[in-house]
Design an enzyme around this catalytic site. Structure first.
Site, PDB file in Angstrom:
ATOM      1  CG  ASP A  47      -1.781   8.528   2.312  1.00 43.67           C
ATOM      2  OD1 ASP A  47      -0.770   8.921   2.484  1.00 43.67           O
ATOM      3  OD2 ASP A  47      -2.872   9.002   2.167  1.00 43.67           O
ATOM      4  CG  ASP A  91      -1.770   1.225   1.378  1.00 44.07           C
ATOM      5  OD1 ASP A  91      -2.248   1.570   0.364  1.00 44.07           O
ATOM      6  OD2 ASP A  91      -1.887   1.602   2.464  1.00 44.07           O
TER       7      ASP A  91
END
Lengths: 306, 306
Positions: A21, A19
């Site tokens: 952010d 991932d």
């Protein structure tokens, strides 16, 4: 884990899905150590993919960001949900003489451009100050019969007109109905402000439509399946999913048989994980990652001798 | 049913709750025979209440409409969900030094005025064309700490700003979170247009908030309970609920132990009812009304000798 165990663990995967952010960066700033760790993984021969539920950006914008922040990688390594929407329509053989109605932004339409799928214009669709239920019944909004699919992503200009059109187009015979993701809100620390996520927009359109969309982003398996199909040879058991949000990142890993690592630099904490571990709800226990680390860069020291 | 059976049935209730749109009128026009039937019920000594999930109008506007179309009745006979929202806040002892954040229209705020509850300004809250997720994170929307409740009703000006504020206020400590109703869409015949109902707005705010609201309108029991509390002596078994929508009107009746009558002049048809009757899903079978009639006025002939 001992350093030896960490090294054995790192040797147990050769593909990394991470991932962005909350794991690699927070807003405009990299999480300290994350760029170096990602580069080190590549030196160790691992293929690193960036997987994000954000639907507002074309992969090119992510490429600019990962380059600027020192993560590196190719355009092909970036899997966002705007890209997934275009990939999904391609894979199901969407009739390209038809149009897509997009609740979303240029991230989605630019990805549609790349695969030659046309769409109705996007952007703000405000309703007039004098519009009422009575006037809308007397003068129905024209529904373009050329539309064959609705894609709902993050749209800061969400409006009654967009919800109406999304619901109406999703009910045309044979129409596809796709949501990039269903994240409920964006994490905002230090403020009472809760920023609605794509899930709020999807909920509005799907409630009005009386129909559930196909959801493409994490934790939907589609996100990993598209990586598998486009890069043959990736084995789930030798793939690590890294994330900061258990109900999307870690669940994606669980749903696809991947190894999982939760980092504490974003949404979910170690304390939260411990609560899930003790839960009687099997769905909560499924959100517990195989491993936890405060931030990704903390791994660097543990694998310096590899 | 024989005429004799119809008369016995009519004698078995002394309170009537009737839905409005689709039963008494369609848009601006009365359903033929409905005004006469309602007046006849009063002549037979029955108390008639108008119960509507519409949250956009103050009871005064309904009073004007029932008078104009020949239904008659008092202001007190009108139970709309804007009124319910004000009544609910009163009943739970909402602190009147606090404010309400309203996603909705003047129907709600005028009812709040009647009970002396204050609220933040309503109306369009567009987002600027340049607003992005990045700018909103850097400059959070101010959240007014005086807000103690969120009421979500029908709001044709639903916007990102309103969803954000609704979700944020619903997460303040101790905040009440109320939805007037959750109707998914407005029935629109003869067009591909699907008009989103309050349920779409409620879904957006509640998804972002991560919290379910208290729902006041049909089929929630609150709608009948408020009638019972404000007009003591009403017996559920001697009360008839009339409606055109099974999942709101008829379910309200079932939830409260009322008699039920479905009319075919609105959303649901006799064919639909027969399908539910044959369903294996007990929730679908619960939507089957005790009696069915094509339109309310068809009863007139059957009870002319009463």
């Amino acid at each position: 884990m001992t350093d030896q165990q960490v090294r054995e663990w790192v040797s147990s995967f050769d593909t990394v899905l991470t991932d962005c952010d909350g794991v690699l960066w927070v807003g405009a700033d990299p999480v300290p150590g994350s760029p170096e760790l990602v580069q080190r993984m590549r030196q160790l021969g691992k293929r690193v993919f960036y997987v994000t539920n954000n639907s507002t950006k074309h992969r090119r914008e992510y490429k600019t960001k990962v380059d600027k922040l020192g993560f590196g990688g190719d355009l092909d390594d970036i899997i966002g949900t705007a890209y997934l929407a275009a990939a999904y329509l391609e894979e199901v053989g969407f009739d390209k003489s038809k149009l897509v109605y997009v609740v979303g932004s240029t991230g989605i339409t630019q990805e549609l451009d790349d695969v030659g799928i046309k769409y109705l214009p996007i952007g703000p669709e405000p309703v007039s100050d004098t519009l009422t239920l009575d006037t809308i019944k007397l003068a129905p909004v024209p529904i373009d019969p050329r539309v064959g699919a609705v894609v709902v992503g993050f749209d800061i200009h969400i409006s009654f007109a967009k919800i109406l059109k999304g619901a109406s187009y999703a009910n045309l015979p044979g129409a596809l109905f796709v949501a990039t993701n269903t994240d409920e809100q964006f994490p905002m620390k230090g403020t009472d402000q809760i920023v609605p996520g794509t899930g709020a927009m999807v909920a509005a359109v799907s409630t009005a439509a009386g129909r559930q969309p196909v959801v493409l982003g994490k934790p939907s398996k589609f996100m990993f399946e598209i990586v598998q199909r486009r890069f043959p040879g990736i084995q789930p058991a030798r793939t690590l999913m890294i994330g900061d949000r258990a109900n999307t990142d870690i669940l994606l890993g669980k749903n696809c048989g991947l190894q999982t690592l939760l980092v504490g630099s974003g949404v979910h904490t170690l304390e939260q994980t411990r609560a899930w571990e003790a839960s009687e709800d099997p769905e909560e226990r499924r959100q517990v990652a195989d491993h936890y680390i405060d931030k990704l860069g903390d791994l660097l020291d543990r694998i310096k001798d590899m």
